[in-house]
Design a protein around this motif. Structure first.
Motif, short mmCIF file in Angstrom:
data_model
loop_
_atom_site.label_atom_id
_atom_site.label_comp_id
_atom_site.label_asym_id
_atom_site.label_seq_id
_atom_site.Cartn_x
_atom_site.Cartn_y
_atom_site.Cartn_z
N ALA A 19 -5.05 2.33 5.92
CA ALA A 19 -5.66 3.51 6.59
C ALA A 19 -4.69 5.15 6.11
CB ALA A 19 -5.15 3.98 8.19
N PRO A 20 -3.04 4.34 5.85
CA PRO A 20 -1.97 5.14 5.05
C PRO A 20 -2.63 5.55 3.47
CG PRO A 20 -1.02 3.15 5.44
CD PRO A 20 -1.95 3.08 5.76
N ASN A 52 4.81 10.20 -6.64
CA ASN A 52 5.98 10.31 -7.73
C ASN A 52 5.22 10.45 -9.14
OD1 ASN A 52 8.05 9.60 -6.08
ND2 ASN A 52 8.09 7.56 -6.50
N LEU A 53 4.06 10.31 -9.94
CA LEU A 53 3.75 10.12 -10.77
C LEU A 53 3.37 11.88 -10.60
CD1 LEU A 53 1.98 7.23 -11.90
CD2 LEU A 53 4.01 8.13 -13.17
N MET A 54 2.96 11.94 -9.95
CA MET A 54 2.12 13.75 -9.69
C MET A 54 3.40 14.37 -9.64
SD MET A 54 -0.84 14.69 -8.65
CE MET A 54 -0.94 15.49 -8.12
N ALA A 55 4.66 14.29 -8.84
CA ALA A 55 6.43 15.18 -8.90
C ALA A 55 6.60 15.80 -10.59
CB ALA A 55 7.61 14.55 -8.03
N ALA A 56 6.36 14.38 -11.10
CA ALA A 56 6.87 14.21 -12.45
C ALA A 56 5.91 15.11 -13.53
CB ALA A 56 7.16 12.74 -12.79
N GLN A 57 4.92 15.54 -13.51
CA GLN A 57 4.21 16.14 -13.90
C GLN A 57 4.66 17.62 -14.17
OE1 GLN A 57 2.31 14.27 -15.54
NE2 GLN A 57 2.53 12.60 -14.87
N HIS A 58 4.26 18.41 -15.18
CA HIS A 58 5.02 20.30 -14.65
C HIS A 58 3.15 20.87 -15.01
CE1 HIS A 58 8.70 18.32 -14.18
NE2 HIS A 58 8.94 17.73 -15.76
N ASP A 59 2.12 20.55 -15.20
CA ASP A 59 1.61 21.63 -15.67
C ASP A 59 1.65 22.45 -14.76
OD1 ASP A 59 0.15 20.18 -17.33
OD2 ASP A 59 0.19 18.65 -16.17
N VAL A 113 0.84 -1.09 0.06
CA VAL A 113 -0.22 0.14 0.20
C VAL A 113 0.54 1.27 0.06
CG1 VAL A 113 -2.23 1.85 1.30
CG2 VAL A 113 -1.99 -1.22 1.20
N GLU A 114 1.79 1.30 0.98
CA GLU A 114 2.93 2.12 0.94
C GLU A 114 3.31 2.84 -0.62
OE1 GLU A 114 4.79 1.29 4.30
OE2 GLU A 114 3.83 2.36 5.72
N ARG A 115 3.43 2.22 -0.98
CA ARG A 115 4.94 1.47 -2.33
C ARG A 115 3.77 2.48 -3.38
NH1 ARG A 115 8.05 -2.53 -6.06
NH2 ARG A 115 6.11 -3.77 -5.94
N LEU A 116 2.22 1.91 -3.30
CA LEU A 116 1.37 2.72 -4.33
C LEU A 116 1.20 4.20 -4.05
CD1 LEU A 116 -1.24 -0.34 -4.07
CD2 LEU A 116 -0.02 0.45 -5.47
N ILE A 117 1.19 4.10 -2.90
CA ILE A 117 1.12 5.76 -2.73
C ILE A 117 2.49 6.61 -2.92
CG2 ILE A 117 0.71 7.18 -1.02
CD1 ILE A 117 -0.46 5.36 1.28
N ARG A 154 -3.60 -1.60 -12.10
CA ARG A 154 -4.13 -3.19 -12.09
C ARG A 154 -3.44 -3.31 -10.70
NH1 ARG A 154 -1.84 -8.88 -14.04
NH2 ARG A 154 -3.14 -10.32 -13.48
N ARG A 155 -2.64 -3.15 -10.18
CA ARG A 155 -2.02 -2.95 -9.04
C ARG A 155 -2.64 -2.67 -7.40
NH1 ARG A 155 4.28 -1.02 -9.65
NH2 ARG A 155 3.23 0.08 -7.35
N TRP A 156 -3.49 -1.30 -7.68
CA TRP A 156 -4.41 -0.69 -6.91
C TRP A 156 -5.22 -1.60 -6.40
CZ3 TRP A 156 -4.18 4.04 -4.81
CH2 TRP A 156 -3.18 4.70 -4.71
N ALA A 157 -5.94 -2.18 -8.17
CA ALA A 157 -7.01 -3.14 -6.85
C ALA A 157 -6.48 -4.52 -6.38
CB ALA A 157 -7.70 -3.48 -8.42
#
Length: 170
Positions: free
Chosen positions: A106-107, A62-69, A53-57, A90-93
């Motif tokens: 909880a995290p 990291n995907l958010m940080a890579a965005q430059h909008d 779960v923590e790795r998914l978060i 798929r991993r999330w589900a």
């Protein structure tokens, strides 16, 4: 064996065989290590699930940080579509489905709260941004169960429409 390889093995096992198959012995077998090798990194099944779960978060952060909008909501759209295109959803589900324990999720609840409240008051149109973020959640949910639903052309059209919806009315 590295920690991420053990987490990959656990996620693969969940994807292939479902949550009832997630045992420490089965993960060790899938990873090609001894159970003791797995226990060195994850002393319990709960610790393994919590780490997934923590790795998914972290992955989405990291995907958010890579965005430059310009706005947080635009970065959220970009990160969501990057996750869709990569097959990460798929991993999330499977990971969230494996945890019947609210403590282990909880995290994720805390991260979802952060992602949906972050910079919302700074957005040009707060309500539109909230609607777009919720639409991204819907994309996640549907794509996690039907990853072949949207073609690349569909994703490009969704990206453009979501970004347009996030803009304030003229």
């Amino acid at each position: 064996m590295r920690r991420d390889e053990l987490l990959d093995a656990a996620e693969d096992l969940l994807c292939d065989q479902g949550s009832t198959s997630l045992t420490l012995s089965a993960v060790a077998d899938r990873a090609g290590v001894s159970k003791g090798g797995l226990l060195y990194h994850f002393g319990t099944k709960e610790a393994l699930i919590k780490a997934m779960v923590e790795r998914l978060i972290d992955d989405f952060d990291n995907l958010m940080a890579a965005q430059h909008d310009d706005t947080y909501t635009e970065r959220y759209i970009g990160a969501t579509l990057a996750a869709l295109r990569s097959g990460r959803l798929r991993r999330w589900a499977v990971v969230t489905g494996a945890s019947g324990n609210l403590y282990l999720l909880a995290p994720l609840r805390e991260a979802m709260t952060r992602w949906h409240r972050e910079e919302l008051d700074e957005e040009p149109d707060r309500l539109a941004s909230q609607i777009v973020r919720l639409a991204c959640e819907g994309l996640w949910d549907v794509a996690s169960h039907d990853p072949e639903l949207n073609t690349e052309s569909d994703l490009q059209a969704l990206d453009a429409r979501l970004r347009a919806l996030a803009k304030p009315p003229a």
